[in-house]
Structure formats: structure tokens, C-alpha cells
Design a protein around this motif. Structure first.
Motif, PDB file in Angstrom:
ATOM      1  N   GLU A  76       0.464  -0.976   0.050  1.00 51.45           N
ATOM      2  CA  GLU A  76      -0.273   0.070   0.119  1.00 51.45           C
ATOM      3  C   GLU A  76       0.729   1.413  -0.043  1.00 51.45           C
ATOM      4  O   GLU A  76       0.957   2.384  -0.732  1.00 51.45           O
ATOM      5  CB  GLU A  76      -0.586  -0.141   0.996  1.00 51.45           C
ATOM      6  N   TYR A 113      -6.563   1.177   9.259  1.00 47.80           N
ATOM      7  CA  TYR A 113      -6.915   1.625   7.947  1.00 47.80           C
ATOM      8  C   TYR A 113      -6.859   0.426   6.582  1.00 47.80           C
ATOM      9  O   TYR A 113      -7.555   0.385   5.771  1.00 47.80           O
ATOM     10  CB  TYR A 113      -6.083   2.421   7.683  1.00 47.80           C
ATOM     11  N   TYR A 116     -10.118  -0.398   6.301  1.00 46.59           N
ATOM     12  CA  TYR A 116     -11.004   0.323   5.628  1.00 46.59           C
ATOM     13  C   TYR A 116     -10.844  -0.515   4.235  1.00 46.59           C
ATOM     14  O   TYR A 116     -11.786  -0.278   3.485  1.00 46.59           O
ATOM     15  CB  TYR A 116     -10.640   1.861   6.289  1.00 46.59           C
ATOM     16  N   ARG A 117      -9.831  -0.372   3.716  1.00 48.56           N
ATOM     17  CA  ARG A 117      -9.269  -1.639   2.422  1.00 48.56           C
ATOM     18  C   ARG A 117     -10.039  -2.376   2.444  1.00 48.56           C
ATOM     19  O   ARG A 117     -10.212  -2.121   1.252  1.00 48.56           O
ATOM     20  CB  ARG A 117      -7.582  -1.110   2.086  1.00 48.56           C
ATOM     21  N   GLU A 120     -13.212  -1.470   1.410  1.00 51.99           N
ATOM     22  CA  GLU A 120     -13.931  -1.093   0.357  1.00 51.99           C
ATOM     23  C   GLU A 120     -13.185  -1.729  -0.372  1.00 51.99           C
ATOM     24  O   GLU A 120     -13.634  -1.865  -1.624  1.00 51.99           O
ATOM     25  CB  GLU A 120     -12.559   0.736   0.204  1.00 51.99           C
ATOM     26  N   THR A 121     -12.900  -2.759  -0.687  1.00 49.41           N
ATOM     27  CA  THR A 121     -12.274  -3.755  -1.831  1.00 49.41           C
ATOM     28  C   THR A 121     -13.587  -4.448  -1.919  1.00 49.41           C
ATOM     29  O   THR A 121     -13.747  -5.069  -3.425  1.00 49.41           O
ATOM     30  CB  THR A 121     -10.845  -4.234  -1.594  1.00 49.41           C
TER      31      THR A 121
END
Length: 245
Positions: A76, A113, A116-117, A120-121
Motif C-alpha cells: 500500500e 485503515y 477500511y481498505r 472498500e475492496t
């Protein structure tokens, strides 16, 4: 004089072989590529023991995250101050400390985070649901008599309906004080707050309501983006409270 120099060179070579750890090997193999690679690996392990390098399971001391953070910061953030050590990695301590300081300065909880990623993915996967064909081979077999089965795009929803739905969701958010249970990231993506050891004690009705709210909000926001090319911005603070701030 010449013999003395040669003698000193042989002695120096012997000392170097001892430092590298290959003194017990035949002379022609003492400084081979394999021997030097082995010595280099040993040095790195010794450096890790001295504290210059950090193991995967010690990352939490420098960045607020679990052992999975190593792979995440490499992919990331492009973190490259690390070296391969077998199946794992060693991370430069000073670089980790700098990363930890910057995350803190930006008020970023790395564990959150990462969640969250992932969220979202996963959401984008549900939206796109695309499957790639394997090279030179179709992973399916269509019956030869199936053809001419089509449809036309459905009417685009009135943008006012979608915005009204989002407004209703915002009102619910404040009505049921969902800020205690839900985070809004980048002003447009909702996630339920999660602490493993509290999950068992959370009211099931609240849990269901919050999960449904997040799904509905992300759904409506994506619909709005498809229609208008823009997402709804939602700052989870009431207007009157924002004025006071």
C-alpha cells in the motif's frame, strides 16, 4: 621482504575467513558466492538481534497494527526499507519509526485503515463482479442453441430519489446516534466500528441496524456516483454543531 608480505596476506586472509565464518572450509571455497551469501544472512540476523532490524511479529511496537501490517505497508505504501529473510521480512527500525510518526501526525490508525481498505475492496468486488478468462482456455461451455437473449438498460433512477434516500439515511444516522457505532471515511464510505471483545455484548438489534445502514448508504452513494459521476459527501456532524465549532 616479499615472503613477509605474502605471509601477512595469508594471515589477513585467514582472519577474514574467520570473520566470514568459513575458516573450516577448503581454501578455494572460503570466499565463494554461497559462502559470502551465507555470511551476509548471518550478519543480517545478528543486526536484527542488535535492534537495527525489526521482525514481522514486532511491527506493533512501531506502528499500531498486527503482524499482517508488513505485507500491507509494502504493497500500500511502497515501504522498501526491508529485506527478505526466509519466508518473512526484516524491517529497518528507523524507517518504521518515521512511518509511525507520520501516521500519528496524520491521525491514522493503521489497523483501522487496513480494515477500511479491505472493506472498500470487498465492496468494489461486489459492484464489479468481473471474472477474467484464463489464457487460451474458456472456463465455461455454452450450449450451442443459446442465443439472442438480451435486454436493454433499465431507466436511470431519478437523481432526486437517490438523494432523498441518502437524506433519509443521514437523518437516521443522527436519530439513532449511529456515530457511536459507525465510521464514515473520506466522507462517503461507511463502516461499522468493530472491537472483537465487545462484539458479543452489542445489542443484536443495534448491530443489524448499523450493518444495514452501512450497506444502504454505500449502495445509494454508489448509485448516485453512477448517475452523476459524483458521490455524496457526508460529514457526520449536525449543521448546528458545525456552526458552533
Amino acid at each position: 621482504m616479499k615472503s613477509q608480505i605474502l605471509s601477512e596476506l595469508r594471515e589477513l586472509k585467514s582472519i577474514m575467513a574467520q570473520l566470514v565464518g568459513t575458516a573450516d572450509q577448503p581454501e578455494q571455497e572460503q570466499f565463494s558466492k554461497d559462502a559470502l551469501a551465507k555470511a551476509s544472512k548471518l550478519f543480517l540476523k545478528m543486526a536484527a538481534q542488535r535492534g537495527e532490524w525489526v521482525k514481522e511479529d514486532e511491527l506493533g511496537k512501531y506502528i499500531k497494527a498486527d503482524w499482517r501490517a508488513g505485507s500491507f505497508i509494502r504493497s500500500e505504501f511502497g515501504f522498501n526499507a526491508c529485506i527478505k529473510d526466509g519466508r518473512s521480512h526484516l524491517y529497518n527500525k528507523k524507517a518504521l519509526q518515521k512511518l509511525g510518526q507520520e501516521l500519528k501526525a496524520r491521525n491514522i490508525d493503521l489497523s483501522r485503515y487496513m480494515e477500511y481498505r479491505r472493506s472498500e475492496t470487498e465492496f468494489q468486488k461486489k459492484v464489479s463482479a468481473n471474472k477474467k478468462l484464463t489464457k487460451n482456455k474458456h472456463p465455461y461451455e455454452l450450449p450451442s442453441d443459446i442465443k439472442d437473449i438480451t435486454t436493454s438498460p433499465p431507466p436511470t433512477p431519478d437523481v432526486a430519489l437517490v438523494k432523498a434516500d441518502l437524506k433519509r439515511l443521514k437523518d437516521e444516522f443522527f436519530q439513532f446516534k449511529m456515530s457511536e457505532y459507525i465510521d464514515i471515511y473520506r466522507d462517503n464510505h461507511a463502516m461499522v466500528k468493530f472491537v472483537y471483545y465487545f462484539e458479543k455484548y452489542l445489542d443484536p438489534q443495534i448491530k443489524r441496524r448499523c450493518k444495514k445502514w452501512c450497506d444502504d448508504f454505500n449502495y445509494a452513494n454508489h448509485a448516485l456516483e453512477l448517475i452523476t459521476k459524483k458521490k455524496e459527501v457526508f460529514v457526520p456532524v449536525k449543521e448546528e454543531d458545525m456552526i458552533q465549532l
